[in-house]
Design a protein around this motif. Structure first.
Motif: not given
Length: 111
Positions: A73-79
């Motif tokens: 799994d790849c979790i994408v976050a922007f902060s």
């Protein structure tokens, strides 16, 4: 964007940019403007990239849903704060260790 800032700030002999072909034109233009050589190498993906049909959370606002991550799994976050909080939560609630890629960090910290 963070990735272009990272790309322009890297001081090295060779850079490998992995991503979709949608980024080819911009990366090629950046290389040209910087006076660098651009070489495109395409590779076949070993497995299909899929967006999960459902959130890890079973309900809106559910806490603790990162314990449902699976290998690959790849979790994408922007902060930046979110990235490290998510990493911590996954590592505390599962047997998995996480890798973080963050555009504003210097290259030596991206391991």
């Amino acid at each position: 964007a963070g990735w272009t800032k990272a790309l322009l700030g890297i001081r090295c002999k060779e850079i490998h940019v992995c991503g979709g072909l949608e980024a080819q034109n911009i990366v090629e233009r950046i290389a040209k403007v910087c006076g660098d050589e651009f070489v495109l190498k395409s590779y076949d993906r070993f497995s299909e990239l899929e967006i999960a049909p459902n959130s890890l959370a079973l309900t809106s606002g559910e806490k603790g849903s990162y314990n449902r991550v699976q290998p690959g799994d790849c979790i994408v976050a922007f902060s930046r704060n979110d990235i490290f909080a998510i990493k911590r939560e996954i590592e505390e609630s599962t047997k998995f260790k996480c890798c973080v890629i963050y555009g504003s960090l210097p290259p030596e910290t991206r391991t």
